[in-house]
Enzyme design. Structure first.
Site, mmCIF file in Angstrom:
data_model
loop_
_atom_site.group_PDB
_atom_site.id
_atom_site.type_symbol
_atom_site.label_atom_id
_atom_site.label_comp_id
_atom_site.label_asym_id
_atom_site.label_seq_id
_atom_site.Cartn_x
_atom_site.Cartn_y
_atom_site.Cartn_z
ATOM 1 C CE1 TYR A 169 -3.564 2.701 0.668
ATOM 2 C CE2 TYR A 169 -2.079 3.451 2.399
ATOM 3 C CZ TYR A 169 -3.184 3.664 1.590
ATOM 4 O OH TYR A 169 -3.893 4.840 1.693
ATOM 5 C CE LYS A 173 -3.175 5.541 -1.532
ATOM 6 N NZ LYS A 173 -4.140 6.249 -2.396
HETATM 7 N N1 LIG Z 1 -8.899 6.854 5.376
HETATM 8 C C1 LIG Z 1 -7.608 7.070 5.562
HETATM 9 O O1 LIG Z 1 -7.104 7.055 6.692
HETATM 10 C C2 LIG Z 1 -6.719 7.384 4.383
HETATM 11 C C3 LIG Z 1 -5.425 7.853 4.654
HETATM 12 C C4 LIG Z 1 -4.590 8.149 3.593
HETATM 13 C C5 LIG Z 1 -5.046 8.001 2.293
HETATM 14 N N2 LIG Z 1 -6.285 7.525 2.058
HETATM 15 C C6 LIG Z 1 -6.711 7.352 0.659
HETATM 16 O O2 LIG Z 1 -7.912 8.075 0.433
HETATM 17 C C7 LIG Z 1 -8.594 7.514 -0.682
HETATM 18 C C8 LIG Z 1 -10.064 7.358 -0.337
HETATM 19 O O3 LIG Z 1 -10.186 6.400 0.696
HETATM 20 P P1 LIG Z 1 -11.225 6.560 1.902
HETATM 21 O O4 LIG Z 1 -10.447 6.754 3.123
HETATM 22 O O5 LIG Z 1 -12.267 7.548 1.557
HETATM 23 O O6 LIG Z 1 -11.794 5.065 1.977
HETATM 24 P P2 LIG Z 1 -13.230 4.451 1.654
HETATM 25 O O7 LIG Z 1 -14.283 5.102 2.464
HETATM 26 O O8 LIG Z 1 -13.031 2.973 1.799
HETATM 27 O O9 LIG Z 1 -13.469 4.822 0.118
HETATM 28 C C9 LIG Z 1 -12.751 4.200 -0.906
HETATM 29 C C10 LIG Z 1 -13.443 4.478 -2.237
HETATM 30 O O10 LIG Z 1 -12.698 3.795 -3.276
HETATM 31 C C11 LIG Z 1 -13.596 3.003 -4.024
HETATM 32 N N3 LIG Z 1 -12.958 1.783 -4.498
HETATM 33 C C12 LIG Z 1 -12.294 0.846 -3.767
HETATM 34 N N4 LIG Z 1 -11.936 -0.174 -4.547
HETATM 35 C C13 LIG Z 1 -12.392 0.108 -5.796
HETATM 36 C C14 LIG Z 1 -12.380 -0.581 -7.046
HETATM 37 N N5 LIG Z 1 -11.836 -1.797 -7.155
HETATM 38 N N6 LIG Z 1 -12.943 0.011 -8.116
HETATM 39 C C15 LIG Z 1 -13.520 1.222 -8.020
HETATM 40 N N7 LIG Z 1 -13.584 1.916 -6.873
HETATM 41 C C16 LIG Z 1 -13.035 1.350 -5.772
HETATM 42 C C17 LIG Z 1 -14.733 2.655 -3.060
HETATM 43 O O11 LIG Z 1 -15.941 2.416 -3.760
HETATM 44 P P3 LIG Z 1 -16.655 0.991 -4.037
HETATM 45 O O12 LIG Z 1 -16.388 0.106 -2.861
HETATM 46 O O13 LIG Z 1 -18.089 1.357 -4.248
HETATM 47 O O14 LIG Z 1 -16.027 0.509 -5.294
HETATM 48 C C18 LIG Z 1 -14.859 3.954 -2.266
HETATM 49 O O15 LIG Z 1 -15.685 4.862 -2.946
HETATM 50 C C19 LIG Z 1 -7.870 6.204 -0.992
HETATM 51 O O16 LIG Z 1 -7.024 6.381 -2.103
HETATM 52 C C20 LIG Z 1 -7.060 5.930 0.262
HETATM 53 O O17 LIG Z 1 -5.910 5.162 -0.012
HETATM 54 C C21 LIG Z 1 -7.148 7.219 3.065
#
Ligand SMILES: NC(=O)c1ccc[n+]([C@@H]2O[C@H](COP(=O)([O-])OP(=O)(O)OC[C@H]3O[C@@H](n4cnc5c(N)ncnc54)[C@H](OP(=O)(O)O)[C@@H]3O)[C@@H](O)[C@H]2O)c1
Length: 280
Positions: A169, A173
């Protein structure tokens, strides 16, 4: 394979030609969901991409009702290597130009690399890194022709160093950050800006989905998705290159500049562990 596009009514095709359009991946929950609301409120037409068709439809209806903006939703699994081209072709057929590309979709596979599932990890690489690169490659030429465009790639504080128990992961990133900074520089003077948003721990579905809801990192406080999306939105509008979300995260990343790399790796290992301190 054709792409299935959901649009509530036909007047939208005109709206899509007249107003600027933002495409947001991972719009069905968390940070992407909040991005969708912010762009809709600011008057952009939206193309929302994720797998969960039902959630996308609900969001599209909500945003159209509340902000009067036009919203298309495309249910696609970005772990399929053909998905970016299918999305692009589907929008080309509707003559829809993308002014703002938000590459936000992503997930984590948590655990020791010797034990994690290879297929899940390869899918993660495809979603977090390959589809982001592919979508950027496809939509950038249209932006260059118009001399206007904004690309927002979602990295992580994990972009800045190795992440034990999140090895693949954090490597995806790191790619996002490196790639975004490099093309931002290449695109200077073209009217296209590229922003890498690097959030730290944020309250979304992310940790539950990755089975890591009990890790030590989450005891140190998490940001809410709305605040993180607002930081990303403001930065992309200013055309900033890199933004770390939140003062605590900024400070942590700043301090790591003065620490030996093996010490940072051990510290991250502890943050990503459950319970006892592993690095002493
Ligand atoms: N939350 C944290 O602490 C954190 C920290 C650093 C970075 N991030 C980054 O922020 C971004 C958003 O994540 P989030 O925290 O908002 O998590 P989240 O609530 O789990 O949302 C992830 C989104 O990505 C979509 N997704 C996942 N797998 C997919 C696939 N195979 N095809 C199409 N869409 C897909 C999901 O939609 P579906 O399931 O409907 O497909 C969902 O809309 C990510 O890139 C994550 O790595 C998050």
């Amino acid at each position: 394979m054709e792409v299935e596009i959901y649009m509530k009514n036909s007047r939208m095709n005109n709206d899509f030609k007249e107003k600027k359009t933002a495409l947001i991946t991972g719009a069905s929950s968390g940070i992407g969901y909040e991005f969708s609301k912010l762009f809709a409120e600011a008057g952009y037409n939206l193309v929302l991409v994720a797998r969960n068709k039902q959630k996308l439809k609900q969001l599209a209806d909500e945003l159209e009702g509340k902000f009067g903006t036009s919203v298309m939703s495309i249910s696609k699994d970005l772990s399929a290597s053909t998905a970016p081209q299918e999305i692009f072709d589907g929008l080309q057929q509707e003559s829809i130009h993308i002014d703002i590309l938000v590459n936000n979709a992503g997930f984590n596979v948590y655990g020791s690399f010797s034990e994690t599932d290879l297929m899940e990890e390869l899918q993660m690489v495809q979603v977090n890194l390959v589809s982001l690169t592919h979508l950027t490659k496809l939509f950038l030429p249209g932006m260059l022709i118009k001399g206007y465009g904004k690309i927002l790639n979602v990295g992580s504080t994990g972009s800045f160093g190795p992440g034990p128990f999140n090895a693949v992961y954090c490597a995806t990133k790191s790619f996002v950050l490196s790639f975004s900074e490099a093309i931002a520089e290449e695109l200077q003077g073209t009217g296209i800006t590229v922003t890498a948003l690097c959030p730290g721990a944020t309250k979304t579905e992310f940790f539950k989905r990755a089975n890591m809801a009990n890790i030590n990192l989450l005891k140190r406080g998490v940001m809410d998705a709305k605040t993180v999306a607002e930081i990303g939105y403001n930065s992309v509008m200013k055309g900033e290159n890199v933004v770390i979300a939140g003062t605590y995260n900024k400070l942590m990343i700043f301090l790591t500049r003065f620490m030996p790399r093996d010490m940072i790796t051990k510290m991250v290992k502890d943050m990503m562990s459950v319970g006892k301190n592993n690095y002493q």
